[in-house]
Write an enzyme that holds these catalytic residues in place. Structure first.
Site, mmCIF file in Angstrom:
data_model
loop_
_atom_site.group_PDB
_atom_site.id
_atom_site.type_symbol
_atom_site.label_atom_id
_atom_site.label_comp_id
_atom_site.label_asym_id
_atom_site.label_seq_id
_atom_site.Cartn_x
_atom_site.Cartn_y
_atom_site.Cartn_z
ATOM 1 N N ARG A 11 0.792 -1.230 0.000
ATOM 2 C CA ARG A 11 0.000 0.000 0.000
ATOM 3 C C ARG A 11 0.825 1.282 0.000
ATOM 4 O O ARG A 11 1.906 1.336 0.595
ATOM 5 C CB ARG A 11 -0.936 -0.002 1.213
ATOM 6 C CG ARG A 11 -2.014 -1.050 1.097
ATOM 7 C CD ARG A 11 -2.826 -1.211 2.354
ATOM 8 N NE ARG A 11 -3.901 -2.178 2.144
ATOM 9 C CZ ARG A 11 -3.749 -3.506 2.181
ATOM 10 N NH1 ARG A 11 -2.561 -4.035 2.412
ATOM 11 N NH2 ARG A 11 -4.772 -4.293 1.955
ATOM 12 N N HIS B 36 -0.946 -2.622 -4.665
ATOM 13 C CA HIS B 36 -0.431 -3.546 -5.685
ATOM 14 C C HIS B 36 -0.409 -2.961 -7.104
ATOM 15 O O HIS B 36 -0.770 -3.632 -8.073
ATOM 16 C CB HIS B 36 -1.245 -4.840 -5.674
ATOM 17 C CG HIS B 36 -1.090 -5.676 -4.435
ATOM 18 N ND1 HIS B 36 -0.010 -5.573 -3.592
ATOM 19 C CD2 HIS B 36 -1.895 -6.639 -3.890
ATOM 20 C CE1 HIS B 36 -0.144 -6.438 -2.590
ATOM 21 N NE2 HIS B 36 -1.284 -7.086 -2.731
ATOM 22 N N HIS C 35 2.983 -12.863 -5.915
ATOM 23 C CA HIS C 35 1.822 -12.974 -5.027
ATOM 24 C C HIS C 35 1.161 -14.355 -5.065
ATOM 25 O O HIS C 35 -0.075 -14.455 -5.069
ATOM 26 C CB HIS C 35 0.808 -11.886 -5.385
ATOM 27 C CG HIS C 35 -0.030 -11.429 -4.236
ATOM 28 N ND1 HIS C 35 -0.995 -12.213 -3.648
ATOM 29 C CD2 HIS C 35 -0.035 -10.265 -3.556
ATOM 30 C CE1 HIS C 35 -1.563 -11.541 -2.664
ATOM 31 N NE2 HIS C 35 -1.010 -10.353 -2.578
ATOM 32 N N ASP D 144 -1.595 -9.771 8.334
ATOM 33 C CA ASP D 144 -1.452 -9.085 7.046
ATOM 34 C C ASP D 144 -0.391 -8.020 7.280
ATOM 35 O O ASP D 144 -0.654 -6.823 7.207
ATOM 36 C CB ASP D 144 -2.802 -8.480 6.617
ATOM 37 C CG ASP D 144 -2.825 -8.084 5.146
ATOM 38 O OD1 ASP D 144 -1.760 -8.139 4.502
ATOM 39 O OD2 ASP D 144 -3.913 -7.718 4.646
ATOM 40 N N GLU E 79 5.246 -12.630 0.796
ATOM 41 C CA GLU E 79 5.650 -11.749 -0.304
ATOM 42 C C GLU E 79 6.893 -10.961 0.067
ATOM 43 O O GLU E 79 6.818 -9.982 0.795
ATOM 44 C CB GLU E 79 4.516 -10.757 -0.597
ATOM 45 C CG GLU E 79 3.157 -11.379 -0.774
ATOM 46 C CD GLU E 79 2.036 -10.375 -0.472
ATOM 47 O OE1 GLU E 79 2.071 -9.248 -0.986
ATOM 48 O OE2 GLU E 79 1.120 -10.720 0.297
HETATM 49 C C1 BGC Z 1 -2.304 -7.720 1.065
HETATM 50 C C2 BGC Z 1 -3.710 -7.903 1.535
HETATM 51 C C3 BGC Z 1 -4.602 -7.941 0.328
HETATM 52 C C4 BGC Z 1 -4.157 -9.069 -0.558
HETATM 53 C C5 BGC Z 1 -4.960 -9.115 -1.794
HETATM 54 C C6 BGC Z 1 -1.948 -8.861 0.188
HETATM 55 O O1 BGC Z 1 -0.663 -8.677 -0.312
HETATM 56 O O2 BGC Z 1 -1.416 -7.620 2.138
HETATM 57 O O3 BGC Z 1 -4.111 -6.846 2.389
HETATM 58 O O4 BGC Z 1 -5.939 -8.113 0.676
HETATM 59 O O5 BGC Z 1 -2.816 -8.892 -0.901
HETATM 60 O O6 BGC Z 1 -4.743 -10.284 -2.441
#
Ligand code: BGC
Length: 340
Positions: free
Chosen positions: A86, A111, A185, A255, A320
């Site tokens: 983010r 992302h 991802h 998260d 990640e």
């Molecule tokens: C994030 C999550 C998000 C997800 C979406 C992750 O990398 O940390 O907050 O909801 O990606 O796939």
């Protein structure tokens, strides 16, 4: 399935809505471990590995076909960029110029935006060596793409070796100062299906970057000792996930960005180890990135599926490797600026 020569083959996968063809590379190593990648998003759609009894299963989450990936992929298996994670309010300043990116996650940018690298059609070039099967992915992101400055030229490689490792490398060059924080991802489930909460996890990190309600780092570091965030000694992902802790509340589970090393360098270190007791499968993640996001699938709600089987709450986890979230707005975080 043993003692085969590694292979990497290119085939047709499908068409995007605008009729652009999407290709696929299937890589197999000498043990019969198979990894499939598509040009759309550089998505790793399948990773077939044996369990302790030699039964093969797909240990990554994915979707049925290109239509599903194009319309509703929650980043399963995709290359993320230009900026993974983010950026607060989608805004940052570089050399005195303010840039506004899409707010595609509440008030924040996530992302890479609405049409990030997970939604671009990459060029795929398969290759083999004596000990590996691989694919090179290339993409040019034009100046201004999703609001980011500079034309960025990227090369990503995925190499499946005969040691059962999947090596990924990311490189990018730009013609103007910009910011970059790419990652991969994949959502894993080492049992092949079901809840991930019984997977045992170890992350050798002393701290995380705690977040606010919008999952934006506060700028501080939080020591994990004596908190549910401590994975220095392996424990089940579910062991403390329901504990009362403000950070778990904000993340709806894990998260969070774990700090692996204080500075940026090229040293490859163990970032995480996962083992799944029933199947006997294990995963070790190594990276030279300074941090790793552990996401326990808290936003998964059964709306996506594969082969008619919905992916429910916490049936996949992501690890990640990356720089810290919102680094462009945090002077104390390692820089994500890329110069020409
Ligand atoms: C994030 C999550 C998000 C997800 C979406 C992750 O990398 O940390 O907050 O909801 O990606 O796939």
């Amino acid at each position: 399935m043993n003692n085969k020569i590694p292979s990497a083959s290119l085939s047709h996968y499908g068409y995007l809505e605008d009729r652009t063809p999407v290709s696929q590379v299937t890589m197999t190593n000498s043990h019969g471990v198979t990894v499939k990648v598509i040009s759309y998003g550089g998505i790793i759609t399948d990773v077939f590995t044996p369990d302790k009894n030699g039964e093969y299963a797909n240990i990554v989450l994915g979707m049925d076909n290109i239509e599903a990936y194009e319309s509703s992929n929650p980043y399963y298996g995709a290359i993320i960029g230009r900026y993974g994670n983010r950026i607060a309010n989608g805004r940052f300043k570089l050399n005195g110029v303010e840039y506004q990116l899409a707010k595609n996650n509440g008030e924040n940018h996530l992302h890479g935006g609405l049409n990030g690298f997970d939604r671009k059609n990459w060029q795929l070039a398969p290759f083999t060596t004596e000990n590996s099967a691989g694919v090179t992915l290339t993409l040019i992101s034009p100046d201004g793409d999703q609001g980011y400055p500079g034309q960025l030229e990227m090369t990503v490689t995925y190499v499946l070796t005969n040691n059962n490792s999947l090596e990924m490398s990311f490189s990018a060059t730009t013609d103007k100062a910009t910011i970059v924080n790419m990652t991969q991802h994949s959502y894993f489930n080492l049992a092949g299906s079901g809840s991930i909460l019984g997977h045992e996890l170890m992350i050798p990190a002393k701290s995380i970057t705690p977040v606010d309600e919008g999952l934006i780092p506060t700028g501080e570091l939080m020591a994990v000792a004596d908190t549910p965030f401590d994975f220095n000694t392996a424990k089940a992902m579910g062991a403390d996930i329901e504990a009362s802790h403000q950070q778990l509340e904000y993340g709806k589970g894990y998260d969070h960005n774990y700090v692996l090393k204080p500075e940026v360098n090229d040293e490859l270190i163990v970032a995480a180890k996962v083992s799944e007791p029933q199947s006997g499968r294990t995963l070790t993640v190594l990276t030279d990135e300074p941090a790793i996001q552990f996401y326990s699938g808290n936003f998964m709600d059964g709306t996506t599926s594969r082969n008619g089987k919905p992916f429910g709450f916490r049936t996949g986890f992501c690890l990640e490797p990356q720089h810290y979230p919102d680094s462009p707005n945090q002077p104390n975080f390692p820089s994500t600026t890329l110069l020409p």
